[in-house]
Design a protein around this motif. Structure first.
Motif, PDB file in Angstrom:
ATOM      1  N   THR A   1       0.821  -1.219   0.000  1.00  0.00           N
ATOM      2  CA  THR A   1       0.000   0.000   0.000  1.00  0.00           C
ATOM      3  C   THR A   1       0.849   1.261   0.000  1.00  0.00           C
ATOM      4  N   ASN A   2       1.787   1.365   0.943  1.00  0.00           N
ATOM      5  CA  ASN A   2       2.653   2.546   1.001  1.00  0.00           C
ATOM      6  C   ASN A   2       3.517   2.662  -0.246  1.00  0.00           C
TER       7      ASN A   2
ATOM      8  N   LYS B   1       3.038   1.655  -3.319  1.00  0.00           N
ATOM      9  CA  LYS B   1       2.298   2.123  -4.502  1.00  0.00           C
ATOM     10  C   LYS B   1       1.955   3.600  -4.406  1.00  0.00           C
ATOM     11  N   LYS B   2       1.752   4.080  -3.193  1.00  0.00           N
ATOM     12  CA  LYS B   2       1.349   5.473  -2.996  1.00  0.00           C
ATOM     13  C   LYS B   2       2.530   6.426  -2.959  1.00  0.00           C
ATOM     14  N   TYR B   3       3.647   5.984  -2.374  1.00  0.00           N
ATOM     15  CA  TYR B   3       4.723   6.930  -2.079  1.00  0.00           C
ATOM     16  C   TYR B   3       6.044   6.677  -2.801  1.00  0.00           C
TER      17      TYR B   3
ATOM     18  N   LYS C   1       9.566   2.172  -8.533  1.00  0.00           N
ATOM     19  CA  LYS C   1       8.509   1.346  -9.113  1.00  0.00           C
ATOM     20  C   LYS C   1       9.003   0.610 -10.352  1.00  0.00           C
TER      21      LYS C   1
ATOM     22  N   ASP D   1       6.919  -2.726   3.218  1.00  0.00           N
ATOM     23  CA  ASP D   1       5.980  -1.639   2.936  1.00  0.00           C
ATOM     24  C   ASP D   1       6.054  -0.554   4.003  1.00  0.00           C
TER      25      ASP D   1
ATOM     26  N   TYR E   1       8.271   2.398   3.425  1.00  0.00           N
ATOM     27  CA  TYR E   1       7.834   3.368   2.404  1.00  0.00           C
ATOM     28  C   TYR E   1       6.840   4.387   2.959  1.00  0.00           C
ATOM     29  N   ASP E   2       6.558   4.349   4.238  1.00  0.00           N
ATOM     30  CA  ASP E   2       5.842   5.432   4.894  1.00  0.00           C
ATOM     31  C   ASP E   2       6.798   6.631   4.908  1.00  0.00           C
TER      32      ASP E   2
END
Length: 326
Positions: free
Chosen positions: A122-123, A125-127, A133, A301, A304-305
């Motif tokens: 989740t993190n 893909k967002k950040y 990527k 993940d 990646y916060d």
């Protein structure tokens, strides 16, 4: 600046036992335990503790055994290879390997890396940055960047004042340079890092280098060694030799020099040579046989916060793959 000649390219995984199918993750649940293998000086450390790992326990309920056991890529691969070949656990759930390294190539080609659970990222893909990527996609979802950095030369500015803008500092075999730097130059033992820096020193672009160029680089390295300049070839511990003053010039990873300067070694300078520097990315991956893969996925993940990535980058002084950490 010049990049290395190595990149992770897609391959056909359709016949591999360890497929990217979500079925691999069926039944894999969190245990609350994580074994993490990394390089020295490569995580936030304060008063002997790692705040991001302490926070991982607080927020995710995962206790980490953190081991700084990777000195270079080839030797670490050799250490875990017998377990991988036997289908046994390596003792680690996350390992950190460099994109331009032989060790990572063997791990990928030997199908020794677990396909990551895309749904758990989740993190990421967002950040994650676009380049992070791309690494993930081009490795068939087996690699997630940890940090990026540069390989160059560092020198003690109180001892060395010539060729401070050129790799000639470490490769000049003239009698005058050898007289000043005999047994004061250290180089990395990793053959890819060593060879690529020599390519830059002879004016060759590693990204477009040929076998003939590598032969020329090998000749340059032999001349450097035989002249008496080189004291030894090191793993990640080369930074300690520079801090102690046993070396005046050394092939180094950028973040180690920045950390050393913050720690009081103000005479250590990272060279930005006219010939260029080597850019690389270290990647988190899960080796086959990992005993706590779900915990590994949660931890990957977690880093990646942006708030977590900022703490990590603030300490290690490498390039974060999370732009929001700024």
């Amino acid at each position: 600046k010049q990049k290395t000649a190595y990149e992770i390219r897609p391959r056909d995984w359709s016949s591999d036992v360890c497929s990217s199918d979500l079925s691999w993750w069926a039944g894999k649940s969190k245990t609350g335990t994580l074994n993490f293998a990394n390089w020295p000086y490569y995580i936030d450390t304060y008063n002997g503790k790692h705040p991001t790992l302490d926070n991982l326990k607080t927020t995710q309920g995962i206790t980490t055994t953190y081991s700084e056991v990777i000195e270079d890529n080839p030797s670490f691969y050799q250490q875990i290879r017998p377990s991988l070949q036997a289908g046994d656990p390596t003792g680690y759930d996350i390992i950190v390997m460099t994109d331009n390294a032989v060790g990572l190539r063997y791990l990928l080609n030997g199908n020794y890396l677990v396909p990551l659970d895309d749904a758990a990222l989740t993190n990421f893909k967002k950040y994650a940055s676009a380049s992070a990527k791309a690494v993930y996609a081009n490795s068939d979802k087996r690699l997630i960047p940890w940090q990026s950095g540069m390989t160059s030369l560092a020198y003690n500015s109180s001892k060395v004042t010539t060729n401070t803008k050129s790799l000639k500092m470490a490769f000049d075999t003239s009698s005058s340079n050898v007289a000043k730097l005999r047994n004061r130059v250290g180089m990395l033992s990793d053959p890819i890092e060593l060879g690529n820096l020599a390519l830059l020193a002879i004016g060759k672009n590693p990204a477009t280098s040929t076998p003939a160029d590598w032969q020329l680089a090998a000749t340059k390295l032999r001349q450097q060694r035989d002249s008496g300049l080189v004291k030894a070839y090191y793993g990640n511990d080369i930074i300690n030799e520079l801090k102690l003053g046993n070396l005046w010039v050394g092939q180094v990873y950028s973040g180690d020099v920045f950390q050393a300067r913050i720690g009081g070694n103000k005479n250590l300078v990272l060279m930005n040579p006219t010939e260029g520097v080597l850019l690389w990315t270290d990647n988190m991956c899960i080796p086959t046989g990992a005993e706590h893969p779900r915990d590994a996925m949660i931890a990957i993940d977690y880093f990646y916060d942006p708030a977590v990535a900022a703490v990590l980058a603030y300490y290690v002084n490498y390039m974060t793959p999370v732009p929001g950490a700024k």
